[in-house]
Design an enzyme around this catalytic site. Structure first.
Site, PDB file in Angstrom:
ATOM      1  N   ARG A 227      46.018  12.091  47.016  1.00 47.43           N
ATOM      2  CA  ARG A 227      44.872  11.303  46.596  1.00 47.43           C
ATOM      3  C   ARG A 227      44.120  12.082  45.535  1.00 47.43           C
ATOM      4  O   ARG A 227      43.734  13.236  45.754  1.00 47.43           O
ATOM      5  CB  ARG A 227      43.919  11.007  47.758  1.00 47.43           C
ATOM      6  CG  ARG A 227      42.892   9.916  47.415  1.00 47.43           C
ATOM      7  CD  ARG A 227      41.842   9.731  48.499  1.00 47.43           C
ATOM      8  NE  ARG A 227      40.943  10.872  48.589  1.00 47.43           N
ATOM      9  CZ  ARG A 227      40.727  11.569  49.709  1.00 47.43           C
ATOM     10  NH1 ARG A 227      41.362  11.256  50.825  1.00 47.43           N
ATOM     11  NH2 ARG A 227      39.898  12.594  49.705  1.00 47.43           N
ATOM     12  N   GLU A 243      39.111  16.393  42.109  1.00 46.30           N
ATOM     13  CA  GLU A 243      40.151  17.231  42.701  1.00 46.30           C
ATOM     14  C   GLU A 243      41.389  16.400  42.997  1.00 46.30           C
ATOM     15  O   GLU A 243      41.350  15.167  43.004  1.00 46.30           O
ATOM     16  CB  GLU A 243      39.660  17.893  43.995  1.00 46.30           C
ATOM     17  CG  GLU A 243      39.328  16.907  45.094  1.00 46.30           C
ATOM     18  CD  GLU A 243      38.793  17.576  46.339  1.00 46.30           C
ATOM     19  OE1 GLU A 243      38.732  18.820  46.367  1.00 46.30           O
ATOM     20  OE2 GLU A 243      38.434  16.870  47.302  1.00 46.30           O
ATOM     21  N   ASN A 245      44.135  16.000  46.018  1.00 48.07           N
ATOM     22  CA  ASN A 245      44.431  16.312  47.414  1.00 48.07           C
ATOM     23  C   ASN A 245      45.920  16.123  47.681  1.00 48.07           C
ATOM     24  O   ASN A 245      46.442  15.013  47.537  1.00 48.07           O
ATOM     25  CB  ASN A 245      43.631  15.394  48.340  1.00 48.07           C
ATOM     26  CG  ASN A 245      42.143  15.511  48.127  1.00 48.07           C
ATOM     27  OD1 ASN A 245      41.497  16.402  48.644  1.00 48.07           O
ATOM     28  ND2 ASN A 245      41.584  14.597  47.324  1.00 48.07           N
ATOM     29  N   SER A 250      43.102  11.575  53.744  1.00 47.63           N
ATOM     30  CA  SER A 250      42.679  10.740  54.865  1.00 47.63           C
ATOM     31  C   SER A 250      42.211   9.356  54.444  1.00 47.63           C
ATOM     32  O   SER A 250      42.026   9.066  53.271  1.00 47.63           O
ATOM     33  CB  SER A 250      41.545  11.439  55.623  1.00 47.63           C
ATOM     34  OG  SER A 250      40.438  11.646  54.770  1.00 47.63           O
ATOM     35  N   LYS A 408      42.284  24.605  44.357  1.00 48.01           N
ATOM     36  CA  LYS A 408      41.356  24.510  43.234  1.00 48.01           C
ATOM     37  C   LYS A 408      41.786  25.408  42.078  1.00 48.01           C
ATOM     38  O   LYS A 408      41.613  25.063  40.906  1.00 48.01           O
ATOM     39  CB  LYS A 408      39.941  24.884  43.680  1.00 48.01           C
ATOM     40  CG  LYS A 408      39.425  24.090  44.872  1.00 48.01           C
ATOM     41  CD  LYS A 408      39.331  22.612  44.566  1.00 48.01           C
ATOM     42  CE  LYS A 408      38.659  21.842  45.685  1.00 48.01           C
ATOM     43  NZ  LYS A 408      39.426  21.846  46.953  1.00 48.01           N
ATOM     44  N   LYS A 462      33.427  26.333  43.486  1.00 41.52           N
ATOM     45  CA  LYS A 462      34.353  25.839  44.503  1.00 41.52           C
ATOM     46  C   LYS A 462      35.274  26.938  45.026  1.00 41.52           C
ATOM     47  O   LYS A 462      35.950  27.601  44.249  1.00 41.52           O
ATOM     48  CB  LYS A 462      35.214  24.703  43.930  1.00 41.52           C
ATOM     49  CG  LYS A 462      34.449  23.430  43.606  1.00 41.52           C
ATOM     50  CD  LYS A 462      35.407  22.324  43.222  1.00 41.52           C
ATOM     51  CE  LYS A 462      34.706  20.982  43.098  1.00 41.52           C
ATOM     52  NZ  LYS A 462      35.662  19.888  42.862  1.00 41.52           N
ATOM     53  N   GLU A 466      39.451  22.717  51.577  1.00 45.87           N
ATOM     54  CA  GLU A 466      39.413  21.262  51.641  1.00 45.87           C
ATOM     55  C   GLU A 466      38.571  20.856  52.835  1.00 45.87           C
ATOM     56  O   GLU A 466      38.278  21.650  53.722  1.00 45.87           O
ATOM     57  CB  GLU A 466      40.838  20.696  51.779  1.00 45.87           C
ATOM     58  CG  GLU A 466      41.818  21.149  50.705  1.00 45.87           C
ATOM     59  CD  GLU A 466      41.455  20.664  49.321  1.00 45.87           C
ATOM     60  OE1 GLU A 466      40.736  19.657  49.221  1.00 45.87           O
ATOM     61  OE2 GLU A 466      41.859  21.313  48.349  1.00 45.87           O
ATOM     62  N   GLY A 467      38.202  19.565  52.872  1.00 44.90           N
ATOM     63  CA  GLY A 467      37.574  19.020  54.062  1.00 44.90           C
ATOM     64  C   GLY A 467      36.073  18.803  53.986  1.00 44.90           C
ATOM     65  O   GLY A 467      35.470  18.312  54.918  1.00 44.90           O
ATOM     66  N   ARG A 549      34.215   6.069  48.434  1.00 45.52           N
ATOM     67  CA  ARG A 549      33.236   6.698  49.317  1.00 45.52           C
ATOM     68  C   ARG A 549      31.876   6.715  48.627  1.00 45.52           C
ATOM     69  O   ARG A 549      31.781   7.031  47.441  1.00 45.52           O
ATOM     70  CB  ARG A 549      33.653   8.123  49.685  1.00 45.52           C
ATOM     71  CG  ARG A 549      34.835   8.186  50.638  1.00 45.52           C
ATOM     72  CD  ARG A 549      35.372   9.586  50.759  1.00 45.52           C
ATOM     73  NE  ARG A 549      35.982  10.023  49.507  1.00 45.52           N
ATOM     74  CZ  ARG A 549      36.505  11.239  49.325  1.00 45.52           C
ATOM     75  NH1 ARG A 549      36.474  12.122  50.289  1.00 45.52           N
ATOM     76  NH2 ARG A 549      37.050  11.564  48.168  1.00 45.52           N
TER      77      ARG A 549
END
Length: 573
Positions: A227, A243, A245, A250, A408, A462, A466-467, A549
């Protein structure tokens, strides 16, 4: 007005199925239940009442029905009042700065909104738009216990159709780039060599990668479910990548349900609001992810083998994962097995031919929904499980190489001049990627570090994580950079600097735990991609729908599972 940086390089080719359906033909999410949408739009009591609250600074919130007097319920069960506004217009902040197109929420009748809230909560409950309730102890372990609706926006977010199409067009190019970079072991090891010295987690991942190189481990069948996340910069009107992923992307299951929810609401209330449900695009994320997994399973060529979902010991987002498992079984007759890393260490065995067996089942695909953060590896048991799976002949989604491509630091290295040309041949593809790159720099660039200390609000710092909840913003950027300079160590290699993107803010209604909040928000568009290759044959390379989002504009972080944002959908303009 903040100064901006315009001379940025930017990141991430398609060989097959490059074109995607860009027409605005919109159908409901393929995995939704067959319940009639119209049967959910019930005559109901008033769901809530307006009261001041903070989210952190909402204009109002709703309270549940049992807190409202019955006389008040009867009044609000009558026909909703005429909407005073509801049209798309250009709004302004208090300072008079243009905030771009938005829905005129100020003119919407409160009673209408409350009825929409009620219908949305009913719809979510009946259609599986659910997560585990964090207040219920077993909600992350036992399905069906302590369920609550996933956090979502009540209205879809207005978004330019041209930028939506641009993001979809980029997906297969990024897919191909990830695959090609993953095959260049030297590039990965060299690019992350300084980071390895100061970041223990990245070091462990690189150690596994090195061991696979030592044993000459080849991944003939490579599956990526990615993603790529973007924001639309307000000043430049450019779609800029945040970024890429490559592990545990998810919400393919729940994200497309929100699109269905918004279409359902607009089918019923759209005329009053001046909104057309056909402008909410179809979101096939769940079905496309499942199709990619099923195709990879077929390539493994053992009908008795299972797909192993690697999950957390406690997973409140289990229903997003269970949607995929259910679709795999119902549509492709593929069975799944859920195990934690510790359980895989205890139950997993590697046969002499490389076959991975877990709990007595041969594993065709290892699908990671965990393993992207240090907290996922609390002991050596979890690291043994990761190594065991990498050594096996099972298809890894992702492999250790794909995982490393998503760091990253690799994103930043790919943004350097002439680096994309090392991996891609098509000049048009390279130009498309560079167009979406935000500014990315290593902390060994003293000039950019100086600028970041002087103007920390224009940068994000950064780490290789992740997360959600890991980035450094604002004055904390200045403090962190100043501290690293004083220490004079190589600790700066654990971070990169990125241009901070300033998207347009707009008013919207946010739903969390049955309460509705109104606030200024910004949104982030993620586009899923699937890539499947067997040796020299590319079997699949395509976009797989989207994840929208939305978060409060005052919040820096944006993860839904981490509690910073809500799920949303698009209203194309």
């Amino acid at each position: 007005m903040h100064p901006r940086f315009y001379d940025f390089e930017a990141t991430f080719k398609a060989t097959t199925q490059r074109g995607s359906n860009m027409s605005t033909s919109y159908s409901s999410c393929y995995h939704s239940t067959t319940l009639s949408t119209h049967s959910l739009l019930l005559s109901h009591p008033k769901a809530s009442a307006f009261h001041p609250s903070r989210f952190p600074n909402p204009s109002f919130k709703f309270h549940s029905t049992n807190q409202i007097p019955q006389t008040h319920l009867r009044i609000m069960s009558q026909k909703p009042s005429q909407v005073l506004g509801g049209k798309v217009e250009v709004g302004e902040t208090q300072e008079g700065v243009s905030k771009g197109p938005m829905i005129d929420f100020h003119g919407i009748d409160e009673g209408l909104v409350e009825k929409m809230v009620y219908d949305a909560l009913v719809w979510s409950s009946l259609h599986g738009l659910l997560v585990g309730d964090k207040s219920v102890q077993r909600s992350g372990k036992v399905p069906g216990v302590g369920m609550v609706h996933a956090p979502f926006a009540l209205f879809p977010m207005l978004f330019p159709e041209c930028h939506w199409k641009q993001a979809y067009e980029l997906a297969p190019i990024f897919n191909e780039l990830v695959d090609r970079v993953s095959l260049d072991a030297k590039f990965l090891q060299d690019s992350l060599s300084r980071t390895k010295k100061v970041d223990a987690f990245t070091s462990r991942l690189l150690d596994i990668h090195s061991k696979m190189l030592e044993i000459n481990k080849k991944e003939d069948i490579r599956l990526g479910l990615h993603r790529s996340d973007y924001m639309l910069d307000e000043e430049t009107k450019q779609l800029l990548q945040i970024e890429m992923n490559t592990i545990s992307a998810s919400f393919p299951g729940l994200g497309c349900l929100v699109s269905d929810l918004h279409r359902s609401l607009l089918n019923h209330y759209g005329e009053s609001l001046g909104l057309d449900s056909k402008r909410v695009p179809n979101n096939p994320a769940a079905t496309k992810f499942v199709e990619a997994l099923a195709k990879a399973w077929s390539e493994y060529n053992n009908p008795r083998a299972v797909i192993l979902l690697v999950v957390q010991p406690e997973e409140r987002n289990m229903y997003d994962q269970h949607w995929l498992s259910a679709l795999l079984k119902e549509r492709h007759n593929v069975s799944t097995l859920r195990r934690t890393l510790a359980e895989i260490d205890a139950e997993g065995k590697l046969q002499p031919d490389g076959t991975l067996v877990v709990g007595g089942h041969e594993v065709a695909i290892v699908y990671f929904r965990v393993g992207y953060a240090p907290i996922n590896y609390p002991s050596e048991s979890e690291w043994r499980a990761r190594l065991l799976m990498e050594q096996s002949s099972a298809i890894k989604c992702p492999s250790i190489s794909y995982h490393l491509v998503g760091t990253k630091k690799i994103q930043q290295e790919l943004a350097k001049p002439n680096v994309l040309e090392r991996f891609l041949d098509d000049k048009e593809d390279i130009a498309k990627l560079r167009k979406c790159f935000a500014g990315l720099w290593s902390l060994d660039d003293s000039d950019i570090v100086k600028k970041a200390i002087e103007s920390p609000g224009l940068f994000v710092m950064k780490p290789q994580r992740e997360g959600g909840g890991n980035n450094i913003y604002g004055n904390d950027v200045r403090e962190a950079l100043t501290r690293l300079q004083k220490e004079g160590s190589e600790a700066d290699a654990a971070y990169i600097l990125m241009q901070r993107i300033f998207p347009t803010a707009s008013h919207t209604f946010l739903m969390r735990e049955g309460v509705c909040y109104k606030d200024d928000t910004i949104s982030e568009l993620g586009v899923y991609g699937a890539y499947l290759r067997n040796k020299d044959k590319v079997i699949l390379n395509d976009q797989c729908g989207y994840l929208m989002r939305t978060k409060i504009s005052s919040s820096d972080e944006g993860g839904v599972a981490a509690g910073f944002a809500v799920l949303d959908s698009l209203y194309l303009t």
